[in-house]
Design an enzyme around this catalytic site. Structure first.
Site, short mmCIF file in Angstrom:
data_model
loop_
_atom_site.label_atom_id
_atom_site.label_comp_id
_atom_site.label_asym_id
_atom_site.label_seq_id
_atom_site.Cartn_x
_atom_site.Cartn_y
_atom_site.Cartn_z
N ALA A 79 0.78 -1.09 0.02
CA ALA A 79 -0.04 0.10 0.04
C ALA A 79 0.89 1.23 0.08
O ALA A 79 0.52 2.27 -0.51
CB ALA A 79 -0.85 -0.03 1.26
N GLN A 83 1.26 4.97 -1.84
CA GLN A 83 0.92 6.04 -0.97
C GLN A 83 -0.46 5.97 -0.39
O GLN A 83 -1.02 6.89 -0.36
CB GLN A 83 1.23 7.47 -1.37
CG GLN A 83 2.71 7.53 -1.64
CD GLN A 83 3.21 8.81 -1.74
OE1 GLN A 83 2.87 9.67 -1.05
NE2 GLN A 83 4.38 9.18 -2.66
N CYS A 84 -1.25 4.93 -0.27
CA CYS A 84 -2.52 4.62 -0.01
C CYS A 84 -2.66 4.70 1.91
O CYS A 84 -2.30 3.51 2.30
CB CYS A 84 -3.10 3.30 -0.59
SG CYS A 84 -4.73 3.32 0.06
N SER A 85 -2.70 5.90 2.00
CA SER A 85 -2.69 6.08 3.94
C SER A 85 -3.96 5.34 4.52
O SER A 85 -3.61 4.55 5.54
CB SER A 85 -2.70 7.47 3.99
OG SER A 85 -4.14 7.97 3.50
#
Length: 297
Positions: A79, A83-85
């Site tokens: 992830a 950069q999928c927080s």
């Protein structure tokens, strides 16, 4: 009320009390112990949700060669490449709940070398999968203290690709962070390939929205220059070009500016990245004879 999605009205999202998707949401609750925002949004497609949660359950909770905490850490690595927080924060919590060491969450440099060895194939699968060769697999399987068994590597690669794909769903549906997530105010993250680094703090505060808009303006100007040459070659008129550019510009500006920049997201995510500037690069050479491309049925 703020729903689980930025784009889908709350009234359209299946709730736990709704009859149509109640069975699938209960199935998600039983398998994961909670109904997260991904499950709520995916409840719009009940059959897909059912298959999705069975897959998640098999990957994360059933018997397999990898310990549970390493599975969640691999999900974090995957992830983080996009950069999928939302997913990074979700699996940081899951990682701790199954007994993972908090020290590992300080960054990839604190994880065991065996996990760090996945970095190369992780970034290739995330951005340029056509560059993966048998040598990448052989290097991970080579006998040694930090080598992977074939069974471990298969599960790790499935986890990486699964979460690369899931990150696209999260972004595409505008999945909002849940109440207990402390990773920031949004699941949107800026591109790691922009010239200005949000982590510098220069564009934070009251002028954050303005700076974000300015960055989009600069990006659109660059796109315009690049595309003009291509469109001229295709014989597109100036009027048509102007219409296309204005449409792209308008759609780009629809992204909420307050969601684009969040330095806390950058620091929390970038610590899991090595070679953060590595990204997608089109394998088709524009303007040249198309190279032979391997195609499989």
């Amino acid at each position: 009320a703020r729903g689980p999605s930025t784009f889908i009205p709350l009234g359209e999202i299946p709730q736990e009390g709704g009859e149509s998707s109640l069975h699938q949401l209960l199935e998600a609750f039983v398998s994961a112990g909670r109904v997260d925002h991904v499950a709520m949004v995916m409840g719009l497609h009940p059959q897909y949700l059912s298959s999705f949660w069975k897959t998640q359950y098999l990957l994360l909770r059933m018997d397999g060669p990898l310990p549970y905490h390493k599975r969640h850490y691999i999900a974090i690595m995957a992830a983080a490449r996009h950069q999928c927080s939302y997913l990074v924060g979700l699996h940081m919590r899951e990682f701790l709940q199954v007994g993972g060491s908090p020290a590992w969450l300080q960054g990839l440099h604190c994880a065991p070398q065996k996990l760090r060895n996945l970095n190369e194939i992780n970034k290739l699968l995330a951005h340029r999968p056509w560059l993966v060769t048998k040598e990448h697999i052989e290097a991970l399987l080579r006998p040694g203290q930090d080598s992977w068994s074939l069974a471990e590597l298969v599960q790790a690669l499935v986890l990486l690709t699964h979460y690369h794909s899931l990150a696209s769903f999260v972004f595409g549906c505008g999945i909002r962070p849940e109440g207990e997530q402390d990773m920031g105010s949004s699941c949107w993250a800026p591109s790691p390939h922009s010239n200005s680094s949000p982590a510098s703090g220069d564009s934070v505060g009251g002028s954050g929205g303005t700076d974000a808009m300015q960055e989009v303006e600069v990006l659109m100007e660059r796109m315009k220059l690049l595309q003009e040459n291509q469109l001229e070659e295709e014989g597109v008129t100036q009027e048509e070009m102007a219409t296309r550019f204005e449409l792209e510009k308008t759609e780009s500006l629809l992204v909420p500016s307050s969601d684009i920049l969040d330095p806390s997201l950058q620091s929390n995510i970038r610590c899991f990245l090595e070679d953060p500037e590595f990204g997608y690069k089109d394998f088709t050479r524009r303007g040249e004879q198309a190279p032979p491309t391997f195609r499989a049925q």
